[in-house]
Design an enzyme around this catalytic site. Structure first.
Site, PDB file in Angstrom:
ATOM      1  N   TYR A  49      -8.377   8.783   4.714  1.00 35.33           N
ATOM      2  CA  TYR A  49      -9.361   7.767   5.105  1.00 35.33           C
ATOM      3  C   TYR A  49     -10.400   8.314   6.075  1.00 35.33           C
ATOM      4  O   TYR A  49     -11.273   7.577   6.521  1.00 35.33           O
ATOM      5  CB  TYR A  49      -8.669   6.573   5.775  1.00 35.33           C
ATOM      6  N   LYS A  51       5.468  11.768   3.652  1.00 38.08           N
ATOM      7  CA  LYS A  51       5.662  12.454   2.369  1.00 38.08           C
ATOM      8  C   LYS A  51       5.774  13.954   2.668  1.00 38.08           C
ATOM      9  O   LYS A  51       5.138  14.803   2.047  1.00 38.08           O
ATOM     10  CB  LYS A  51       4.444  12.115   1.489  1.00 38.08           C
ATOM     11  N   ASP A 107       8.213   7.537  -0.888  1.00 33.32           N
ATOM     12  CA  ASP A 107       8.624   6.916  -2.151  1.00 33.32           C
ATOM     13  C   ASP A 107       9.991   6.271  -2.031  1.00 33.32           C
ATOM     14  O   ASP A 107      10.253   5.203  -2.582  1.00 33.32           O
ATOM     15  CB  ASP A 107       8.572   7.920  -3.318  1.00 33.32           C
ATOM     16  N   ASP A 133      -1.074   1.767   4.076  1.00 32.35           N
ATOM     17  CA  ASP A 133      -1.858   0.860   3.261  1.00 32.35           C
ATOM     18  C   ASP A 133      -0.988   0.307   2.127  1.00 32.35           C
ATOM     19  O   ASP A 133      -0.888  -0.909   1.909  1.00 32.35           O
ATOM     20  CB  ASP A 133      -3.054   1.644   2.687  1.00 32.35           C
TER      21      ASP A 133
END
Ligand code: NAP
Length: 450
Positions: free
Chosen positions: A195, A262, A316, A340
Site C-alpha cells: 500500500y 506470510k 493463510d 485488509d
C-alpha cells in the site's frame, strides 16, 4: 489556536489534550466530524443523535460533546472550490483536536479522469473535455480523479494503526454456526507494505529502469512485460504497530496477541514483521508477555494469571483458524494487506460490514470511521444501516474513557436487534423483522437506552 481558513470551532467546547502520553478529556470536548459522501449525511444525522443521547443519559447532562463540522469529499468541494477535496483546514483541525470521526468518502477506482462526488460515477476522457455536469445524475460536482481520501487522511497524520474490532451481535444473521466464538480486534499496519503506493506500470520507462537495475545489478530475472510493485516493511513501522496492539491487549484485559504474517514465503518483509514483533514484545514487555514455547515449557500449557500470550500464525492458516478455532484468537497484529483481507473476512463471518466499526490511530491522533463505502444508490433515502458509524463512535467514547456512554449504545443495539427492529439490510435476512429507516433505527436505539 490553529489558524483556519474557513472553519469556526464551536465556542462552547474545550480542547482534548495529552499529558505524559495520556489523553486529557474535558467534560465538553470539541470533536471534529466529517459527514461523508453519499449516504454519509443520513448516517451522520442518525448517529449524532445516538451519541448525544447516550452521553446525556450516562452523565446526567454533566458531559456533552461540542461537535465541530469539518469537510472532505463533496462538502469540501462545495465549500472550498478549486477541486479541493481534502482542505488543509481539515487536516489542521484533526491535528489540533486529536480525536475525530468520519463517515464514508467517495474514492475513484477506475481509469477515468473525472469523478462525480454526488453519485460516485467516473467519467470524461481528457482535461479538454471536462464534463460540466455528471453524465449519470446531472450534478455539477465533478472533480478530477484523486487518490483515496481515506488513505490521504491516514498518511497526512501518520495514522499507522487501523483498528477493527469484530464481534457478533446476538440475532444478526450470519454464515457460521457459532458466531459468538469470534471476538477479535485486528491491528492492521496502515502505512507500509504494497500500500506504500510505489508501483511501476508495465511498459513504462520507469519499469524498464527498475527491470534493468534488478537484472544487471542484482542478478534477478523478471519477465520484461511485468508491472512492478514495491513492498516495504520496516522495523519502525512494525514495532510501533505491535506496541499499540500489546498496549491495547493490556488495557482491555485481552489474553493474547497474534502476529499474522506470510513469513514462510516473504522472509525479509513478512518474516521480519514476525521477528521484529517478537523482539519488541521481549524488549518492552518482558514481564508481561509469554511466548507459546514458554507457555508449554514452563507452564504446561496453562496461562499464568496477568500475562499475555504472544504467538504468530501464517496468514493463510489464520483464515482457517478464525473459522475453526475462533475462540483461540483475541488481538491480532498484521501488515497492511493481510489486515485488509482478514478484517473483511472476519466481519463477514459475524454478519457483514454493516455492523463493523473502525479507527485509525497515530501516536496522539485518533480518527474513527465507517468501514463501508458511501452506498451512493441510497443517497438521501434515509435507508441504510448507521451501525458502522455508531459503533465507531462507541470506540471513540471508549477512547475518551466514557465507557458508560459506550456501553449504553452497545446494549441498545443488542436490544434493537433482538427486537428485530432493524434497517433493510438486516430485515431482508431476518424472519418477522420490522424494516426501519436510518432515522427510525436511531429512535429505536435511543428508546432502548431507557
Ligand atoms: P459500498 O458503498 O460499501 O456499498 C456496497 C453495498 O454494500 C451497498 O450497495 C449495500 O448493499 C451495502 N452497504 C454499504 N453500506 C451500507 C450500509 N451503511 N447499510 C446497509 N448496506 C450497506 O461500496 P461501493 O459501492 O463499492 O463503494 C461506493 C463508494 O464508497 C466508492 O467511491 C468507494 O471507493 C467508497 N468507499 C469508501 C470507504 C470509506 O470511506 N471508508 C470504504 C469503501 C468504499 P445492497 O445494495 O446489497 O444493500
Amino acid at each position: 489556536m490553529a489558524d483556519f481558513k474557513l472553519l469556526k470551532p464551536p465556542v462552547e467546547g474545550a480542547k482534548i489534550t495529552t499529558k505524559n502520553g495520556k489523553l486529557q478529556v474535558p467534560d465538553n470536548p470539541i470533536i471534529p466530524f466529517i459527514e461523508g459522501d453519499g449516504t454519509g449525511p443520513d448516517i451522520w444525522r442518525a448517529s449524532v443523535r445516538v451519541f448525544d443521547a447516550s452521553v446525556k443519559k450516562a452523565y446526567a447532562g454533566k458531559r456533552k460533546i461540542a461537535w465541530f463540522e469539518i469537510y472532505a469529499g463533496l462538502k469540501a468541494l462545495q465549500k472550498y472550490g478549486n477541486d479541493n477535496v481534502l482542505p488543509e483546514d481539515t487536516i489542521e483541525a484533526i491535528k489540533t483536536y486529536l480525536v475525530a470521526i468520519k463517515g464514508p468518502l467517495t474514492t475513484p477506482v477506475g481509469g477515468f479522469p473525472y469523478v462525480c462526488l454526488s453519485c460516485a460515477a467516473e467519467q470524461g476522457d481528457s482535461p479538454k473535455n471536462r464534463p460540466k455536469k455528471c453524465i449519470k445524475c446531472g450534478s455539477e460536482w465533478i472533480t478530477p480523479r484523486f487518490r483515496s481520501l481515506n488513505v490521504g487522511l491516514r498518511q497526512r497524520m501518520d495514522l499507522y494503526a487501523c483498528v477493527r474490532p469484530v464481534r457478533w451481535y446476538q440475532g444478526v444473521p450470519c454464515p457460521v454456526k457459532r458466531p459468538d466464538l469470534l471476538n477479535i480486534v485486528i491491528f492492521r499496519e496502515n502505512t507500509e507494505d504494497v500500500y506504500a503506493g510505489i508501483e511501476f506500470e508495465n511498459g513504462s520507462d520507469e519499469v524498464k529502469k527498475v527491470l534493468k537495475f534488478l537484472s544487471e545489478e542484482m542478478g534477478k530475472k523478471i519477465r520484461q512485460d511485468s508491472g512492478i510493485g514495491i513492498k516495504p516493511i520496516s522495523v519502525t513501522g512494525t514495532k510501533r504497530l505491535v506496541k499499540k496492539a500489546i498496549d491495547y491487549a493490556l488495557s482491555h484485559q485481552r489474553k493474547s496477541v497474534t502476529l499474522v504474517h506470510k513469513g514462510n514465503i516473504q522472509k525479509f518483509t513478512e518474516g521480519a514483521f514476525r521477528d521484529w514483533g517478537y523482539e519488541l514484545a521481549k524488549e518492552a514487555y518482558r514481564d508481561t508477555v509469554i511466548s507459546e514455547k514458554e507457555l508449554w515449557d514452563q507452564f504446561n500449557g496453562n496461562m499464568p494469571a496477568g500475562k499475555i500470550l504472544i504467538k504468530d500464525r501464517i496468514a493463510d492458516q489464520m483464515f482457517q483458524q478464525i473459522l475453526l478455532r475462533p475462540d483461540e484468537y483475541d488481538v491480532v497484529a498484521t501488515p497492511n494487506l493481510n489486515g485488509d483481507y482478514i478484517s473483511d473476512a472476519a466481519a463477514a463471518q459475524v454478519g457483514g460490514l454493516g455492523l463493523a466499526p473502525g479507527a485509525n490511530f497515530g501516536d496522539e491522533i485518533a480518527l474513527f470511521e465507517a468501514t463501508h463505502g458511501t452506498a451512493p444508490k441510497y443517497t438521501g433515502m434515509d435507508k441504510v444501516n448507521p451501525s458502522s458509524v455508531i459503533l465507531s463512535g462507541v470506540m471513540m467514547l471508549e477512547h475518551l474513557g466514557w465507557q458508560e456512554a459506550a456501553d449504553l449504545i452497545v446494549s441498545a443495539i443488542e436490544k434493537s436487534i433482538l427486537q428485530k427492529r432493524v434497517t433493510y439490510d438486516l430485515e431482508r435476512q431476518m424472519e418477522g423483522a420490522s424494516k426501519l429507516k436510518t432515522s427510525e433505527f436511531a429512535d429505536a436505539l435511543i428508546e432502548n437506552m431507557d
